[in-house]
Motif scaffolding. Structure first.
Motif, short mmCIF file in Angstrom:
data_model
loop_
_atom_site.label_atom_id
_atom_site.label_comp_id
_atom_site.label_asym_id
_atom_site.label_seq_id
_atom_site.Cartn_x
_atom_site.Cartn_y
_atom_site.Cartn_z
N MET A 1 43.24 29.90 38.64
CA MET A 1 41.87 30.75 39.48
C MET A 1 41.86 31.87 39.00
O MET A 1 42.60 32.77 39.28
N SER A 2 40.40 32.25 38.88
CA SER A 2 40.34 33.77 38.81
C SER A 2 38.72 34.11 38.99
O SER A 2 37.90 33.05 38.93
N PRO A 3 38.49 35.26 39.45
CA PRO A 3 36.97 35.51 39.66
C PRO A 3 36.22 35.42 38.28
O PRO A 3 36.86 35.85 37.22
N SER A 4 35.04 35.32 38.38
CA SER A 4 34.06 35.17 37.32
C SER A 4 33.68 36.53 36.87
O SER A 4 34.14 37.46 37.73
N LEU A 5 33.59 37.07 35.70
CA LEU A 5 32.95 38.30 35.20
C LEU A 5 31.96 38.63 36.09
O LEU A 5 31.62 39.92 36.14
N LYS A 6 31.11 37.94 36.37
CA LYS A 6 29.95 38.14 36.95
C LYS A 6 30.33 38.72 38.26
O LYS A 6 29.55 39.53 38.92
N MET A 7 31.15 38.04 38.74
CA MET A 7 31.68 38.45 40.32
C MET A 7 32.20 39.86 40.03
O MET A 7 32.11 40.90 40.75
N VAL A 8 33.14 40.14 39.25
CA VAL A 8 33.56 41.64 38.84
C VAL A 8 32.53 42.39 38.69
O VAL A 8 32.63 43.65 39.20
N GLU A 9 31.40 42.38 37.95
CA GLU A 9 30.40 43.30 37.63
C GLU A 9 29.77 43.23 38.97
O GLU A 9 28.82 44.40 38.95
N MET A 10 29.67 42.39 39.64
CA MET A 10 28.81 42.36 41.11
C MET A 10 29.16 43.52 42.20
O MET A 10 28.31 44.24 42.64
N VAL B 1 35.42 51.17 31.32
CA VAL B 1 34.64 51.96 32.15
C VAL B 1 34.43 51.10 33.31
O VAL B 1 34.80 51.48 34.58
N LEU B 2 34.35 49.64 33.07
CA LEU B 2 34.07 48.64 34.17
C LEU B 2 35.09 48.64 35.40
O LEU B 2 34.76 48.31 36.25
N HIS B 3 36.42 49.00 34.85
CA HIS B 3 37.52 49.10 35.80
C HIS B 3 37.67 50.30 36.50
O HIS B 3 38.62 50.54 37.42
N THR B 4 36.90 51.21 36.15
CA THR B 4 36.77 52.72 36.91
C THR B 4 35.84 52.69 37.75
O THR B 4 34.80 52.42 37.81
N ARG B 5 36.10 53.81 38.78
CA ARG B 5 35.01 54.49 39.62
C ARG B 5 34.27 53.26 40.50
O ARG B 5 33.12 53.55 40.67
N ARG B 6 35.09 52.25 40.94
CA ARG B 6 34.32 51.19 41.62
C ARG B 6 34.57 51.27 43.03
O ARG B 6 35.47 52.20 43.46
N GLU B 7 33.93 50.72 43.75
CA GLU B 7 34.07 50.74 45.45
C GLU B 7 35.49 49.95 45.92
O GLU B 7 36.28 49.06 45.10
N PRO B 8 36.19 50.47 46.95
CA PRO B 8 37.20 49.93 47.47
C PRO B 8 37.47 48.51 47.66
O PRO B 8 38.59 47.94 47.27
N ARG B 9 36.26 47.71 47.66
CA ARG B 9 36.22 46.13 47.73
C ARG B 9 36.72 45.66 46.53
O ARG B 9 37.40 44.70 46.44
N PHE B 10 36.35 46.04 45.36
CA PHE B 10 36.69 45.91 44.08
C PHE B 10 38.21 45.98 43.81
O PHE B 10 38.77 44.72 43.37
N TYR B 11 38.94 46.96 44.22
CA TYR B 11 40.19 47.16 44.08
C TYR B 11 41.03 46.40 45.02
O TYR B 11 42.21 45.93 44.50
N ALA B 12 40.61 46.04 46.07
CA ALA B 12 41.33 45.31 47.22
C ALA B 12 40.89 43.68 46.93
O ALA B 12 42.14 43.01 47.19
N CYS B 13 40.20 43.20 46.08
CA CYS B 13 40.00 42.01 45.82
C CYS B 13 40.30 41.27 44.41
O CYS B 13 40.66 40.37 44.09
N ILE B 14 40.20 42.44 43.42
CA ILE B 14 40.17 41.98 42.02
C ILE B 14 41.50 42.86 41.34
O ILE B 14 41.65 44.18 41.59
N ALA B 15 42.14 42.04 40.85
CA ALA B 15 43.33 42.67 39.72
C ALA B 15 42.70 42.66 38.30
O ALA B 15 42.59 41.65 37.82
N ALA B 16 42.32 43.82 37.76
CA ALA B 16 41.87 43.94 36.54
C ALA B 16 42.92 44.63 35.61
O ALA B 16 43.75 45.45 36.16
N ASP B 17 42.80 44.65 34.25
CA ASP B 17 43.70 45.01 33.55
C ASP B 17 43.91 46.54 33.42
O ASP B 17 42.77 47.22 33.79
N ARG B 18 45.00 47.08 33.47
CA ARG B 18 45.29 48.51 33.57
C ARG B 18 44.81 49.03 35.25
O ARG B 18 44.58 50.26 35.35
N THR B 19 45.12 48.14 36.17
CA THR B 19 44.58 48.60 37.54
C THR B 19 46.28 48.22 37.90
O THR B 19 46.83 47.71 37.58
#
Length: 424
Positions: A169-178, A221-239
């Motif tokens: 189970m994982s979020p789609s990249l579309k969701m990551v970018e949303m 860059v995609l994993h930086t300077r994102r809103e708090p919901r991104f980091y609360a909901c998604i575990a991305a490489d090097r976070t």
């Protein structure tokens, strides 16, 4: 169809007139229902009745009953949106009178982690206890959801009964970018984000992201300077994945290292459908708890899931008034901003007027429709809303037929994992 919706609304009104909150101590209960729940369901029914799927949908013009009468209205009725907006306002008022509120009273060691903790707590409903959830259910027996979202642990030999082996189970990249940027904007609407290439490698140096993003190490860059919901909901490489209770001397926080052979990465030489394997390089953190150590994750009979939250009523209120009014005003902006404030991003007008490349988008109904629909998708990511919302907005045939992308999870270094830096 209108007759059915009206019957649902009538039943909800009758239930709201009779209901008081149920006894929360009854351990066998499968659902929590109250006056707030009834009025929220009424508002949802009216919102669906007003939406494009049912309100003047010409796709169903030939659907008739046994008497030849149309089942669906072929003309749009704008007043249905007003009924939905007023029903959402009524439900919100009752919620506030009975102590329900958006969870916004948690505190962590940094500002960003405080936002993340409030977002996390907004959906936690152990034992039907929640300040924000209005309708909650419990699975059969001791069903839990932890094992659906967890990562694959590198070593489960210490206590195999209390460690989870992970799933695909994982979020789609579309969701990551949303998810928005830190300015509360889509990544393609924020000219300050990414310098034109969101897949390029960079390094994070801003102290605001301490213990959330790995500092001074190559990261997209995609994993930086994102809103708090991104980091609360998604575990991305090097976070960072926050783990373990406050005040512990041991640092339980995990660094998400996603390359093949690393702690989060694939341990296999192929992508297989027969093993629990992440296939695109991202993991869900939603529904998990940052203050539990890994070994404390056990399937619990007290785990309940929120079906309706107060945040939904605020966004329904914003959506319905936006569709009814000729031009958005405070009735649209104010409830939307309540959700955005808790999410740790600027109010919608400030975000678009001050930071975007399309500042006029917030001035008209079409622009606000797009903004509100995206806000709904982000706030309720993984909560089972999007599929049904896409249907009522009549966009499912577009949104759900796009190709799915991800990273090369068999890559053993950054260049291989990130597809030679050519994008997903």
């Amino acid at each position: 169809v209108d007759t059915c919706f009206n019957a649902i609304v009538r039943l909800c009104d009758e239930a709201a007139a009779d209901l008081t909150s149920l006894d929360l101590k009854e351990s066998s209960r499968r659902a929590y229902f109250s006056k707030e729940s009834a009025l929220a369901l009424k508002a949802i029914a009216l919102l669906y009745q007003a939406s494009d799927l049912f309100n003047g949908n010409l796709d169903y013009i030939n659907f008739v009953n046994k008497n030849g009468e149309p089942l669906f209205s072929s003309t749009k009725d704008k007043e249905k949106w007003k009924r939905a907006a007023e029903a959402a306002e009524e439900a919100i008022q009752v919620c506030l009178e009975n102590g329900k509120h958006l969870v916004n009273d948690q505190y962590a060691s940094t500002t960003l982690q405080t936002y993340m903790l409030n977002i996390e707590r907004s959906i936690q409903t152990w034992g039907f206890l929640s300040d924000e959830a209005l309708l909650m259910i419990k699975g059969k027996g001791t069903e839990g959801g932890d094992d659906f979202f967890f990562y694959t642990l590198p070593d489960i030999t210490i206590d195999p009964n209390h460690y989870l082996t992970g799933t695909s189970m994982s979020p789609s990249l579309k969701m990551v970018e949303m998810f928005y940027t830190v300015n509360g904007l889509p990544i393609d609407q924020d000219p300050s984000f990414g310098g034109g290439n969101i897949y390029a490698m960079t390094q994070e140096t801003d102290p605001y992201y301490t213990d959330v993003v790995v500092m001074r190490e190559d990261i997209p860059v995609l994993h930086t300077r994102r809103e708090p919901r991104f980091y609360a909901c998604i575990a991305a490489d090097r976070t960072k994945w926050q783990r373990g209770p406050k005040g512990q001397e041991i640092n339980y926080n995990l660094t998400v290292e996603a390359y093949k052979g690393e702690s989060f990465g694939s341990q296999y030489d192929i992508v297989s459908s027969t093993v629990a394997q992440n296939i695109n390089g991202y993991w869900w953190k939603k529904f998990l708890e940052s203050e539990l150590t890994t070994k404390e994750y056990v399937v619990s009979a007290n785990r309940t899931l929120p079906i309706i939250r107060l945040a939904e009523l605020y966004l329904m209120q914003a959506e319905a008034w936006n569709e009814y009014l000729e031009k958005p005003d405070a009735r649209v902006y104010s409830p939307l901003n309540k959700v955005r404030e808790r999410a740790g991003i600027p109010d919608v007008v400030t975000a678009w007027k001050s930071y975007s490349n399309n500042p006029e988008k917030v001035d008209n109904r079409d622009g606000m429709r797009d903004i509100i629909q995206r806000e709904i998708n982000l706030e309720f990511a993984l909560e089972g809303h999007r599929f049904w919302n896409l249907r009522r907005w009549k966009t499912a045939h577009i949104e759900l037929n796009e190709k799915q992308y991800g990273w090369n999870v068999l890559g053993e270094n950054a260049q291989a994992f990130y597809n030679d830096y050519n994008g997903p």
